[in-house]
Design a protein around this motif. Structure first.
Motif, short mmCIF file in Angstrom:
data_model
loop_
_atom_site.label_atom_id
_atom_site.label_comp_id
_atom_site.label_asym_id
_atom_site.label_seq_id
_atom_site.Cartn_x
_atom_site.Cartn_y
_atom_site.Cartn_z
N LEU A 135 0.82 -1.21 0.00
CA LEU A 135 0.00 0.00 0.00
C LEU A 135 0.85 1.26 0.00
CD1 LEU A 135 -2.78 1.30 0.09
CD2 LEU A 135 -2.80 0.98 2.58
N SER A 136 2.01 1.19 0.65
CA SER A 136 2.89 2.37 0.71
C SER A 136 3.30 2.83 -0.68
CB SER A 136 4.13 2.06 1.56
OG SER A 136 3.77 1.82 2.90
N THR A 137 3.50 1.88 -1.60
CA THR A 137 3.89 2.27 -2.96
C THR A 137 2.76 3.00 -3.67
OG1 THR A 137 3.18 0.20 -4.02
CG2 THR A 137 5.41 0.26 -3.09
N PHE A 138 1.52 2.61 -3.40
CA PHE A 138 0.38 3.27 -4.04
C PHE A 138 0.10 4.63 -3.42
CE2 PHE A 138 -0.38 -1.10 -5.38
CZ PHE A 138 -0.76 -0.93 -6.69
N LEU A 139 0.47 4.81 -2.15
CA LEU A 139 0.23 6.10 -1.49
C LEU A 139 1.08 7.20 -2.10
CD1 LEU A 139 0.04 5.02 2.26
CD2 LEU A 139 -1.84 5.83 0.82
#
Length: 243
Positions: A135-139
């Motif tokens: 999820l951090s990459t999409f944030l």
């Protein structure tokens, strides 16, 4: 190269990343794949440790060197600039695939949580770590991070876009939630073998080394704005309340 060829190259690189990353999740979790962190090619413990350490060092060198701005400036004299990130992603995926393929397990247990409740709790924590990392990459910008945005803009004859400094969700609590997610996923396991422990220790050491290099680059790029962020938000562990 034509814009279409560069775009196809970017898609291939992204698919290689997706395949190697998903295999790595199953590899570390000891599920659903032929070779895992605790099963695979048998070797004497010292030989296995030497091979595993060499594979991890190779990954760390490739991952860190190709991410540096100086290397990127040199590399884009050889490959078109829109391909630079995709080439990095493809190379990282290839080295990761080599590690997953040639890993030598050392299946002696360091700890083994036999209680079903706590075992499931650790597996749940491990899954949470993978989810935080993904999820951090999409944030921030998942498709920029893995090269698809660059080849898509090139296909549409659009130039590069300047990076924007943003701190959504997890980034309000820690500066590197991606690395935090990986650390959780690597350490949270009901059965910690010697081989898994070696993997966790070396990758954690690399995480801290990678953060130091990455923060130097970010401070140079974003300047005082990033330095204020460093002073306000913890690096890896959320021990401060967000402001």
């Amino acid at each position: 190269m034509s814009r279409i060829a560069i775009f196809i190259y970017g898609i291939v690189a992204y698919l290689a990343f997706a395949a190697s990353f998903l295999y790595a999740v199953a590899f570390v979790s000891n599920v659903a794949v032929p070779t895992t962190i605790d099963t695979g090619i048998a070797s004497p413990p010292m030989t296995a440790a030497a091979i595993d350490l060499g594979l991890m060092v190779l990954f760390a060198i490739q991952h860190s060197v190709m991410a540096r701005q100086g290397f990127k400036r040199w590399w884009t004299r050889i490959v078109p600039a829109p391909m630079e990130r995709s080439t990095y992603v493809l190379a990282s995926s290839a080295v990761l695939a080599l590690l997953l393929w040639q890993w030598r397990p050392i299946p002696v247990a360091v700890w083994w949580v036999r209680d079903p409740f706590w075992g499931m709790a650790l597996l749940g924590l491990q899954l949470a770590g993978w989810l935080i990392a993904g999820l951090s990459t999409f944030l921030i910008s998942h498709f920029e991070l893995f090269g698809l945005s660059q080849v898509a803009r090139n296909l549409m004859r659009r130039g590069p876009e300047p990076g924007q400094f943003r701190t959504p969700l997890f980034y309000r609590f820690v500066r590197h939630p991606l690395y935090l997610g990986f650390a959780i996923a690597f350490w949270a396991t009901p059965i910690m073998s010697v081989g898994h422990l070696l993997f966790a220790v070396v990758t954690t050491a690399y995480i801290f080394a990678g953060i130091a290099l990455e923060e130097r680059d970010l401070a140079q790029y974003f300047g005082e704005e990033y330095r204020r962020y460093q002073a306000r938000v913890p690096m890896l562990f959320p021990w401060k309340r967000p402001l």
